[in-house]
Design an enzyme around this catalytic site. Structure first.
Site, short mmCIF file in Angstrom:
data_model
loop_
_atom_site.label_atom_id
_atom_site.label_comp_id
_atom_site.label_asym_id
_atom_site.label_seq_id
_atom_site.Cartn_x
_atom_site.Cartn_y
_atom_site.Cartn_z
N ASP A 12 -1.34 -5.53 7.91
CA ASP A 12 -0.78 -5.06 9.17
C ASP A 12 0.73 -4.88 9.04
O ASP A 12 1.35 -5.52 8.21
CB ASP A 12 -1.10 -6.11 10.25
CG ASP A 12 -0.93 -5.55 11.64
OD1 ASP A 12 -0.90 -4.31 11.77
OD2 ASP A 12 -0.83 -6.33 12.58
N ASN A 14 2.44 -2.13 8.22
CA ASN A 14 2.92 -1.10 7.28
C ASN A 14 3.61 0.05 8.02
O ASN A 14 4.69 0.50 7.62
CB ASN A 14 1.75 -0.50 6.48
CG ASN A 14 1.17 -1.47 5.50
OD1 ASN A 14 1.75 -2.52 5.25
ND2 ASN A 14 0.02 -1.14 4.94
N ARG A 16 4.94 0.11 11.06
CA ARG A 16 6.22 -0.30 11.68
C ARG A 16 7.32 -0.42 10.64
O ARG A 16 8.44 0.00 10.83
CB ARG A 16 6.05 -1.64 12.41
CG ARG A 16 5.61 -1.48 13.84
CD ARG A 16 5.15 -2.77 14.41
NE ARG A 16 3.88 -3.20 13.82
CZ ARG A 16 3.44 -4.45 13.84
NH1 ARG A 16 4.15 -5.40 14.38
NH2 ARG A 16 2.27 -4.75 13.29
N TRP A 17 6.96 -1.00 9.48
CA TRP A 17 7.95 -1.16 8.40
C TRP A 17 8.45 0.22 7.96
O TRP A 17 9.65 0.46 7.81
CB TRP A 17 7.31 -1.91 7.22
CG TRP A 17 8.28 -2.20 6.11
CD1 TRP A 17 9.01 -3.34 5.97
CD2 TRP A 17 8.63 -1.34 5.02
NE1 TRP A 17 9.80 -3.24 4.84
CE2 TRP A 17 9.59 -2.03 4.24
CE3 TRP A 17 8.23 -0.06 4.63
CZ2 TRP A 17 10.15 -1.48 3.09
CZ3 TRP A 17 8.80 0.50 3.48
CH2 TRP A 17 9.74 -0.22 2.73
N HIS A 29 2.81 3.03 4.59
CA HIS A 29 1.49 2.84 3.99
C HIS A 29 1.59 2.87 2.47
O HIS A 29 0.93 2.10 1.77
CB HIS A 29 0.52 3.91 4.49
CG HIS A 29 0.19 3.76 5.94
ND1 HIS A 29 -0.21 2.57 6.49
CD2 HIS A 29 0.23 4.65 6.97
CE1 HIS A 29 -0.42 2.72 7.79
NE2 HIS A 29 -0.15 3.97 8.10
N THR A 58 -12.61 -0.49 12.10
CA THR A 58 -13.24 0.58 12.90
C THR A 58 -12.25 1.06 13.98
O THR A 58 -12.24 2.22 14.35
CB THR A 58 -14.55 0.09 13.54
OG1 THR A 58 -14.32 -1.20 14.11
CG2 THR A 58 -15.67 -0.02 12.54
N GLU A 59 -11.42 0.14 14.46
CA GLU A 59 -10.40 0.49 15.47
C GLU A 59 -9.41 1.53 14.93
O GLU A 59 -8.86 2.34 15.68
CB GLU A 59 -9.59 -0.76 15.86
CG GLU A 59 -10.38 -1.81 16.58
CD GLU A 59 -10.85 -1.32 17.92
OE1 GLU A 59 -9.97 -0.92 18.70
OE2 GLU A 59 -12.07 -1.30 18.17
N LEU A 122 -11.06 -11.66 -11.38
CA LEU A 122 -10.66 -11.66 -9.97
C LEU A 122 -11.64 -10.78 -9.21
O LEU A 122 -11.99 -9.69 -9.67
CB LEU A 122 -9.23 -11.11 -9.83
CG LEU A 122 -8.76 -10.77 -8.41
CD1 LEU A 122 -8.64 -12.01 -7.55
CD2 LEU A 122 -7.42 -10.03 -8.44
C1 FPP Z 1 -2.08 -1.41 8.79
O1 FPP Z 1 -0.77 -1.10 9.08
C2 FPP Z 1 -2.54 -0.77 7.56
C3 FPP Z 1 -3.54 0.14 7.47
C4 FPP Z 1 -4.28 0.64 8.64
C5 FPP Z 1 -3.96 0.67 6.18
C6 FPP Z 1 -3.46 -0.07 4.97
C7 FPP Z 1 -4.14 0.33 3.75
C8 FPP Z 1 -3.56 0.85 2.65
C9 FPP Z 1 -2.12 1.14 2.54
C10 FPP Z 1 -4.42 1.06 1.46
C11 FPP Z 1 -4.87 2.45 1.23
C12 FPP Z 1 -5.64 3.08 2.28
C13 FPP Z 1 -6.84 2.74 2.82
C14 FPP Z 1 -7.54 3.63 3.79
C15 FPP Z 1 -7.54 1.50 2.46
P1 FPP Z 1 -0.45 -0.48 10.49
O2 FPP Z 1 -0.38 0.99 10.37
O3 FPP Z 1 -1.46 -1.02 11.47
O4 FPP Z 1 0.93 -1.01 10.81
P2 FPP Z 1 1.50 -1.19 12.28
O5 FPP Z 1 0.85 -2.44 12.80
O6 FPP Z 1 2.93 -1.35 12.01
O7 FPP Z 1 1.17 0.02 13.06
#
Ligand code: FPP
Length: 162
Positions: A12, A14, A16-17, A29, A58-59, A122
């Protein structure tokens, strides 16, 4: 052996960062995936046996199509580039969640699982298209088809096999 046997991470923050430091959610991402690579190295280094990554729930399908496409392209590229090396490092990859993506990605995911299925160093569970509500409803549906009644005992037993 490390007494810490299993690490589970909800990926979670990604987006926002990315917005804060790179002015783009997608850049977040990409950076998130680079962090996953670092985490894999550290888990191996510390002899942790299981790593579960909750990547796409799924959300998450409610996100803009552009962002979803970017994420799945990122995943496809990662698998194409890295699966051989993960296999060489004796890493097992298992997808948890429902595999109903594009035909190409479904094939790729199954191939990666099959190729790495016997590996032991692993074990990575990659949670994709997962949701607790769906899992519970599905478990009840399966159990209700069986002859024995659905009760707490066989429900817990079923969940333990998942
Ligand atoms: C959550 O951050 C992250 C994701 C929804 C995807 C993370 C997965 C990857 C980077 C791996 C490669 C891709 C897949 C499909 C597995 P967020 O966008 O919810 O961050 P936020 O909370 O800041 O909005």
């Amino acid at each position: 052996m490390n007494p810490l046997n299993h690490v589970a991470i909800i990926m979670d923050g990604n987006g926002r960062w990315g917005l804060k430091y790179r002015n783009s959610r997608n850049a977040g991402h990409k950076a998130g995936l680079n962090t996953v690579e670092k985490i894999i190295k550290e888990t191996i280094k510390h002899k942790i046996k299981f790593l579960t990554l909750y990547a796409f729930s799924t959300e998450n399908w409610k996100r803009p199509k552009k962002e979803i496409n970017y994420l799945f392209n990122l995943l496809e590229t990662f698998l194409l580039k890295r699966i051989e090396d993960l296999h060489k490092q004796n890493i097992k990859l298992k997808i948890i969640g429902i595999k109903n993506f594009s035909t190409k990605l479904n094939k790729l995911l199954k191939l990666a699982e099959k190729k790495t299925s016997k590996n032991t160093r692993l074990h990575i569970n990659l949670a994709l298209n997962y949701g607790s509500k769906f899992e519970l409803i599905n478990a009840f549906k399966i159990l209700s088809k069986k002859k024995n009644k659905v009760n707490e005992k066989n429900f817990v037993k079923y969940l333990q096999t998942k």
